[in-house]
Design an enzyme around this catalytic site. Structure first.
Site, PDB file in Angstrom:
ATOM      1  N   HIS A 107      -5.954  -3.356  15.948  1.00  0.00           N
ATOM      2  CA  HIS A 107      -7.078  -2.413  15.885  1.00  0.00           C
ATOM      3  C   HIS A 107      -7.096  -1.792  14.481  1.00  0.00           C
ATOM      4  O   HIS A 107      -6.044  -1.605  13.866  1.00  0.00           O
ATOM      5  CB  HIS A 107      -6.898  -1.334  16.954  1.00  0.00           C
ATOM      6  CG  HIS A 107      -8.101  -0.450  17.071  1.00  0.00           C
ATOM      7  ND1 HIS A 107      -8.322   0.604  16.214  1.00  0.00           N
ATOM      8  CD2 HIS A 107      -9.155  -0.487  17.914  1.00  0.00           C
ATOM      9  CE1 HIS A 107      -9.466   1.184  16.535  1.00  0.00           C
ATOM     10  NE2 HIS A 107      -9.997   0.546  17.563  1.00  0.00           N
ATOM     11  N   GLU A 176     -15.152  -5.097  14.961  1.00  0.00           N
ATOM     12  CA  GLU A 176     -15.348  -3.647  14.852  1.00  0.00           C
ATOM     13  C   GLU A 176     -15.431  -3.252  13.379  1.00  0.00           C
ATOM     14  O   GLU A 176     -14.400  -2.974  12.739  1.00  0.00           O
ATOM     15  CB  GLU A 176     -14.182  -2.903  15.507  1.00  0.00           C
ATOM     16  CG  GLU A 176     -13.974  -3.226  16.982  1.00  0.00           C
ATOM     17  CD  GLU A 176     -13.194  -2.139  17.703  1.00  0.00           C
ATOM     18  OE1 GLU A 176     -13.788  -1.483  18.557  1.00  0.00           O
ATOM     19  OE2 GLU A 176     -12.018  -1.933  17.386  1.00  0.00           O
TER      20      GLU A 176
HETATM   21  P1  13P Z   1     -15.813   4.395  19.293  1.00  0.00           P
HETATM   22  O1  13P Z   1     -16.517   3.732  20.459  1.00  0.00           O
HETATM   23  O2  13P Z   1     -15.351   5.767  19.594  1.00  0.00           O
HETATM   24  O3  13P Z   1     -16.613   4.269  18.048  1.00  0.00           O
HETATM   25  O4  13P Z   1     -14.454   3.574  19.051  1.00  0.00           O
HETATM   26  C1  13P Z   1     -14.518   2.201  18.917  1.00  0.00           C
HETATM   27  C2  13P Z   1     -13.163   1.654  18.970  1.00  0.00           C
HETATM   28  O5  13P Z   1     -12.333   1.935  18.132  1.00  0.00           O
HETATM   29  C3  13P Z   1     -12.828   0.774  20.093  1.00  0.00           C
HETATM   30  O6  13P Z   1     -11.627   0.110  19.875  1.00  0.00           O
END
Ligand code: 13P
Length: 265
Positions: A107, A176
């Site tokens: 992550h 992400e």
């Molecule tokens: P948010 O949905 O709070 O932007 O976080 C995304 C995230 O880091 C999921 O792993």
């Protein structure tokens, strides 16, 4: 209609008692939507703080939750890349394996706050696959980079994560982009779809034997009830990884309501 993957990363937003309480409420809520007809099959996985893994897993197994269209699992946010040894403060795969089905790898908070490197993440992915768990490999470019730089960055993350690993079970990539995590600025759907296509193209070009049916791609970054179905409708996206909107019961309920009322995802 495709199956969708709704993966919820609770980070360390909640303590154990709050996590258990929220999870019980979610289960109760989902029992009441037991018989939805229209929406897609949902694979829901909750990634609580590691200290709550065991209790949530037990609540889940004891819940007798049965629904042909909705499967609920528990996942782990991080493990150490060695199976055991002198690694003070780390979590071994053996200690979490009985309680979960999936593990997040790399992550952006692990990469940026804790300095995790691609080579270590490759070892984690290998360990997770060898222990019959599903890895969710998180990738995403930094803010304000050009399209070319973003692709080069993602290519390196993708290739290094699965180099020399035999993929014969499901592997998930969670795209992400860093600028969208926790900011309220979700990435444009067109951009997300083209990045997901880029991930698939990169895999095919570099691992010609890979079976793309085993690869699922999620989008994560400021997903909420307003935008979720836009992402789930994208041709190259199989699901979402949700952070803050998944730890508030009302927001979570609105997200599920949106999904199950959507007849063409
Ligand atoms: P948010 O949905 O709070 O932007 O976080 C995304 C995230 O880091 C999921 O792993």
């Amino acid at each position: 209609m495709k199956d969708v993957y709704i993966y919820c990363n609770w980070k360390i937003y909640l303590d154990d008692e709050q996590s258990e309480s929220l999870f019980r409420s979610i289960l109760a809520d989902l029992q009441s939507v037991n018989h939805y007809e229209k929406g897609p099959n949902i694979n829901l996985t909750i990634f609580p703080a590691t200290s709550s893994l065991r209790s949530l897993s037990e609540i889940n197994s004891n819940s007798n939750f049965a629904n042909k269209k909705l499967k609920i699992s528990i996942g782990c946010q991080n493990i150490h890349y060695e199976k055991h040894g002198a690694f003070t403060g780390e979590t071994s795969i053996m200690s979490i394996q009985p309680y979960c089905t999936s593990v997040l790898v790399g992550h952006s908070e692990r990469r940026n706050v804790f300095g995790e490197k691609n080579a270590d993440l490759n070892k984690k992915t290998s360990l997770i696959i060898n222990n019959d768990l599903e890895p969710i490999i998180c990738i995403g470019e930094p803010e304000n980079v050009s399209k070319n730089d973003a692709e080069a960055y993602l290519r390196e993350q993708i290739l290094s994560s699965i180099a020399n690993i035999d993929i014969s079970n499901q592997v998930i990539f969670a795209y992400e982009p860093i600028g969208s995590i926790g900011t309220g600025f979700a990435t444009e759907t067109l951009d997300v779809n083209s990045k997901a296509e880029f991930i698939k193209d990169t895999l095919i070009q570099n691992f010609p034997d890979i079976d793309l049916r085993l690869i699922k791609i999620l989008y994560g970054g400021s997903v909420n009830s307003e935008n979720i179905t836009d992402y789930l409708s994208l041709s190259n996206i199989d699901g979402v990884l949700i952070g803050s909107s998944s730890v508030v019961l009302e927001k979570f309920q609105m997200i599920i309501d949106k999904i199950i009322s959507k007849s063409h995802i």
